[in-house]
Each structure stands twice: as C-alpha cells, then as structure tokens.
Design an enzyme around this catalytic site. Structure first.
Site, PDB file in Angstrom:
ATOM      1  N   ASP A  49       0.811  -1.216   0.000  1.00 29.15           N
ATOM      2  CA  ASP A  49       0.000   0.000   0.000  1.00 29.15           C
ATOM      3  C   ASP A  49       0.852   1.278   0.000  1.00 29.15           C
ATOM      4  OD1 ASP A  49       0.975  -0.298   2.490  1.00 29.15           O
ATOM      5  OD2 ASP A  49      -0.919   0.011   3.556  1.00 29.15           O
ATOM      6  N   HIS A 256      24.152   3.441 -18.259  1.00 26.69           N
ATOM      7  CA  HIS A 256      23.029   3.674 -17.341  1.00 26.69           C
ATOM      8  C   HIS A 256      23.256   3.031 -15.975  1.00 26.69           C
ATOM      9  CE1 HIS A 256      20.091   4.669 -20.848  1.00 26.69           C
ATOM     10  NE2 HIS A 256      20.852   5.679 -20.502  1.00 26.69           N
ATOM     11  N   ASP A 273      26.823  11.334 -12.724  1.00 27.12           N
ATOM     12  CA  ASP A 273      25.832  12.001 -13.589  1.00 27.12           C
ATOM     13  C   ASP A 273      24.596  12.167 -12.726  1.00 27.12           C
ATOM     14  OD1 ASP A 273      23.865  12.735 -15.391  1.00 27.12           O
ATOM     15  OD2 ASP A 273      24.501  11.312 -16.946  1.00 27.12           O
ATOM     16  N   ASP A 284      21.034  18.584 -15.110  1.00 28.39           N
ATOM     17  CA  ASP A 284      21.658  17.328 -15.552  1.00 28.39           C
ATOM     18  C   ASP A 284      23.150  17.592 -15.737  1.00 28.39           C
ATOM     19  OD1 ASP A 284      22.253  14.915 -16.729  1.00 28.39           O
ATOM     20  OD2 ASP A 284      21.014  15.213 -18.515  1.00 28.39           O
ATOM     21  N   HIS A 371      20.617  16.614 -25.453  1.00 28.49           N
ATOM     22  CA  HIS A 371      19.158  16.471 -25.549  1.00 28.49           C
ATOM     23  C   HIS A 371      18.547  17.738 -24.990  1.00 28.49           C
ATOM     24  CE1 HIS A 371      19.339  15.583 -21.201  1.00 28.49           C
ATOM     25  NE2 HIS A 371      20.335  14.771 -21.486  1.00 28.49           N
ATOM     26  N   HIS A 378      14.948  14.675 -20.189  1.00 23.56           N
ATOM     27  CA  HIS A 378      14.975  14.559 -21.658  1.00 23.56           C
ATOM     28  C   HIS A 378      13.696  15.257 -22.101  1.00 23.56           C
ATOM     29  CE1 HIS A 378      17.630  10.700 -21.281  1.00 23.56           C
ATOM     30  NE2 HIS A 378      18.272  11.798 -20.976  1.00 23.56           N
ATOM     31  N   GLU A 421      27.175  16.929 -23.653  1.00 25.70           N
ATOM     32  CA  GLU A 421      27.707  15.852 -22.825  1.00 25.70           C
ATOM     33  C   GLU A 421      28.502  14.790 -23.588  1.00 25.70           C
ATOM     34  OE1 GLU A 421      24.675  13.076 -21.373  1.00 25.70           O
ATOM     35  OE2 GLU A 421      23.137  14.466 -22.056  1.00 25.70           O
ATOM     36  N   ARG A 442      32.763  11.244 -18.877  1.00 22.34           N
ATOM     37  CA  ARG A 442      31.763  12.105 -19.530  1.00 22.34           C
ATOM     38  C   ARG A 442      31.794  13.437 -18.816  1.00 22.34           C
ATOM     39  NH1 ARG A 442      27.918   8.939 -19.501  1.00 22.34           N
ATOM     40  NH2 ARG A 442      26.625   9.487 -17.722  1.00 22.34           N
ATOM     41  N   GLU A 444      29.307  16.855 -18.661  1.00 21.49           N
ATOM     42  CA  GLU A 444      27.986  17.311 -19.110  1.00 21.49           C
ATOM     43  C   GLU A 444      27.593  18.615 -18.427  1.00 21.49           C
ATOM     44  OE1 GLU A 444      24.745  14.620 -18.084  1.00 21.49           O
ATOM     45  OE2 GLU A 444      23.474  15.583 -19.597  1.00 21.49           O
TER      46      GLU A 444
END
Ligand code: GLY
Ligand code: MN
Ligand code: MN
Length: 474
Positions: A49, A256, A273, A284, A371, A378, A421, A442, A444
C-alpha cells in the site's frame, strides 16, 4: 500565486498570469471550436500500500502550476479553462495533507471554473458537445484514448437531438512541445537555480571522495550519492531529476549505471551524472574526477580530449546552428584525440575523415552529445526543424548497414535549453592500449541558447582537470 496548500510539494511564488498566458497561447492554436484535455500523472503503487513519491505530469504542470494528483485541465478554443481536482475532504486531508479544492482553485490558479474530479465523466460529454476537434496528449497516458472514446460515444448518442460530435482527434503534444521548447525568463531562472544547486552537490561529492580516502574509509558509491542528495535537499530541491549515476572505475563504462555499493578506490576515476529537480525543472550534470584527487597520465590524456570536445560543442551551440552541430563538433575533436593517443590505430581506421565517415569512434563514444532539457530531463520538443520535415535524405549506417532517413535537424533559437555531454568509454578489446582500459569519462553541462551563443548554467562546479584537483584537495 500557485502555492496550492500549506503542504504543497512546490514552494514557488509564480504569478498565475504566467500559466494563464500559456493556456491562452495553447487555446489560440486549438481552433475556435477545439477543446484540449490534459490529465496530470497518476499515482503509482510501489509495493503493497505504498506509492512512489508523486510527480505531476509536466504538460499539466506547465499549464497550471498545480501539483496535486487526480486533476485534469480542460481548455476550449475561446480560452475558457476548467480544472477538475480533488474535493476538500477532512478525513483524507488528515492523512494525505491539504487539498486546494474546487472552490479555491479559480482564485489560486486563475482558471475560470473548477469542479470535483469525480464529476469528470459526467461533465466531459457536455464539454465535448458541439466541438469540432478534441486535442489531448497522444500515447502519454495509459487508457486516455479509451476514456476520450467513451465520452465521445456519449456525445454521439445525442446527435439525433442535434448535438455535434468532434470529428477529429489531434495530438496536443505537437502544440505544447513547441511551446515548451523555448524557455521563458521565468523558466530560465529556475533552471539556473537548479543548475547551481546541482553544481554544489557535485563539488560536495568530489571533496567528500578526497576526504574519505585520505581518512582511509571504506568508501562506496552510495556514500557519494548521499552527499549529492544532502546538497540537493539543502538547496530546496524536491528530488533528483533522474536516478543518479555514481560509477567508480570500470562501472563508468556502463552508460546507465546507478549509484550502487561498489568500492571507490584510490587511482580510479568516479563518474557522477546527477542533477536535482527544482520546482518542476531538471538539471543534468556529469563530472568525472579522480577518487583521490589526482588524475593519472592516462586518465588525464583522455579527460583533456573530452573537455576539448565539450568546448568545441559549446562553441557550436548558438542561434542559427543546427541541434546536431554541437555533436558533430564534439565528434571531430574526440575522433582526432582517439587517433592521437592510439585508442584508434591509424593503420586500421585511416584518416580523421575516415573515422568520422565510418563511425569508427563509436567503439568509444556511442551516444549523442545532448538532448533538450526543461521540465523533463529529456525534455519535450521535436529535434527536426518544423519547416523542413518534408526534406528527407537517406543514408546507410556504416556500422549496422541499416538505411536511415534523415530530416534537417532543429535550428537553435534563444531560449532553447540543451545538454552538452560528450564522453569516452574504453572497454578492453584487442588493439586497445591497456593503460586506457576501463576508463569512462563524460562531461555534461546544461546550456541555454542566448542571442549570441549559449549560457552554461551548471558551471558552478569546475570542469578543468587542474581546477577539479585543486577543489578536491583544497
Ligand atoms: N542523465 C541523463 C542524461 O544525461 O541524459
Ligand atoms: Mn543528459
Ligand atoms: Mn546526465
């Protein structure tokens, strides 16, 4: 003001006129006899619940500033708006918190009328009658198409009494996506503040990493995730804009990856990230830093290539450029760097032009450079220039052999917001120098296009290798 109740998850002081203007701009595109129907997001069960933390629908919020669940907005072509929302209910409010309620909604939100959401099914056939087009977001709310069909059936049952039934159904996303693509000054201001909070969170995680390793602690990825969350909430953010990635060492090559329990060791890079959501708007940011505050020579060599590629992409982000221009600028620098450091073997892959043409860089850089960003990380908005959708060119993908249809990509205009990025991810493979194995980098940042270039709203955290090292050891 849109503050809906004392316990509202939003803490904004946004004038209702802003949302009224957006509704009016939308209404003007529906046709005089059109009608738009916009539900907010459903509450979703997590287990037994317990529900997932509630998050409103971005289209609905864009038009109302209202973040309670169980609500619908209906707007007609003449600009009249009706909100269906949860009725006041003392017992439910004791458990779940205050509700705005239909009586207070017109004053609080600037809608013309408001009704209890329990009346939706009874009222919608009446509202749809004598309209020519029903607009709603297609393929975004499960069951919405059937619900609208049920209402239309009821209208059709009355045509023998002279009722007109809408003959067309149209995708409201096509109207709202175009509106959302260009951020107004109010949106830009929130995005700047969201970017500043997220930047502080990244800086905090970097410093914590250095400190914990110096103290000889058994540091895990989740420790750094905790630092991010602390700073997000401290800054007033409601929640992360997406699931944070905190990836130590080789985990950075999993695009990911989530913040998990892997140890963070000296000598490794950490890729984070993560970005907060503030008053409905996402940020982001990705930063990659040495866990112990000092890049190795191999890490630094690749880091500087990624940074140079990001700089090239930033320079290409300006009005009049295409959305794909920053990507192409980044790829050129990345590909040249891969050749220079020997990630790609010139004897096998040829010249820079060959690497780009055959997409050989894809082994180490397999995603796009950005993006749209806004209410959604996104964000909504077509990536094709609307006036040129009919211009289609075909090309064969050099890697998959698939035939790809290209349409001219979107021309950037002031107020559009996008991420920049680029990255390099090195999985061990034959011919790949061992010193680069398992390095994933990376960088970004979030950019808002300005009249003469772009503004990076996430640069509160350093990006140059020397500055990151100095911050961490500072
Ligand atoms: N964090 C999601 C992205 O960078 O696209
Ligand atoms: Mn991104
Ligand atoms: Mn990201």
């Amino acid at each position: 003001m849109t503050k809906t109740a004392d316990n509202s998850p939003m803490n904004t002081n946004v004038p209702t006129s802003l949302f009224a203007q957006r509704r009016a701009r939308m209404a003007a595109q529906l046709g005089a006899k059109g009608i738009a129907i916009v539900p907010t997001a459903p509450e979703r069960a997590r287990n037994r619940d317990s529900d997932f933390l509630y998050r409103h629908d971005s289209y609905f919020y864009y038009l109302t500033g209202f973040s309670e669940p169980n609500a619908w907005l209906v707007v007609t072509g003449d600009g009249a708006s009706t909100l269906f929302c949860q009725p006041k209910d003392t017992e439910r409010e004791i458990w779940d918190g205050l509700r705005l309620g239909p009586e207070a909604a017109p004053g609080a939100l600037g809608v013309q009328s408001a009704l209890p959401v329990g009346e939706l099914d009874a009222q919608m056939p009446r509202l749809l009658e004598n309209r020519d087009a029903a607009w709603f977001p297609f393929a975004t709310h499960s069951g919405l198409e059937q619900r609208v069909a049920g209402w239309l059936e009821k209208v059709r049952a009355r045509v023998r009494y002279g009722a007109l039934c809408p003959e067309t159904q149209r995708d409201l996303c096509s109207v709202l996506d175009e509106m959302r693509l260009v951020k107004d000054p109010h949106e830009q201001d929130i995005m700047r503040r969201a970017g500043a909070i997220s930047a502080r969170a990244h800086a905090r995680a970097m410093k914590a990493s250095y400190r914990m390793l110096r103290e000889g602690k058994d540091m895990r990825e989740y420790h750094l995730d905790a630092e991010l969350l602390h700073e997000f909430r401290l800054g007033g953010s409601q929640y992360p804009a997406y699931t944070s990635i905190v990836a130590a060492g080789a985990n950075a090559c999993v695009l990911h990856y989530r913040a998990d329990a892997a140890p963070v060791r000296p000598g490794e890079l950490v890729l984070i990230d993560a970005g907060c959501e503030l008053d409905g708007y996402a940020s982001d940011i990705t930063r990659t830093f040495p866990a112990d505050g000092k890049f190795s020579a191999a890490q630094r060599a690749l880091y500087d290539i990624v940074l140079a590629s990001q700089e090239a992409a930033v320079a290409a982000t300006k009005p009049g450029a295409r959305f794909t221009d920053p990507h192409e600028a980044a790829v050129k620098v990345l590909a040249q760097g891969m050749l220079d450091v020997g990630l790609l073997d010139r004897n096998k892959v040829g010249t820079l032009d060959d690497v780009i043409e055959k997409r050989s860089y894809f082994q180490f850089y397999m995603h796009r450079t950005g993006h749209w960003i806004g209410l959604d990380v996104h964000d909504a908005g077509s990536y094709v220039e609307p006036g040129e959708v009919g211009t289609v060119s075909e090309r064969k993908d050099p890697l998959s052999g698939e035939v790809i249809k290209d349409r001219p990509s979107r021309i950037l205009r002031p107020g559009m917001a996008l991420t920049i990025e680029p990255g390099i991810y090195v999985r061990p493979a034959e011919g790949v120098p061992e010193r680069f194995h398992h390095i994933g980098i990376r960088i970004e940042d979030d950019a808002i296009v300005t009249p003469d270039g772009c503004e990076l709203v996430t640069r509160g955290v350093p990006v140059k290798a020397d500055e990151i090292e100095a911050l961490m050891r500072g």
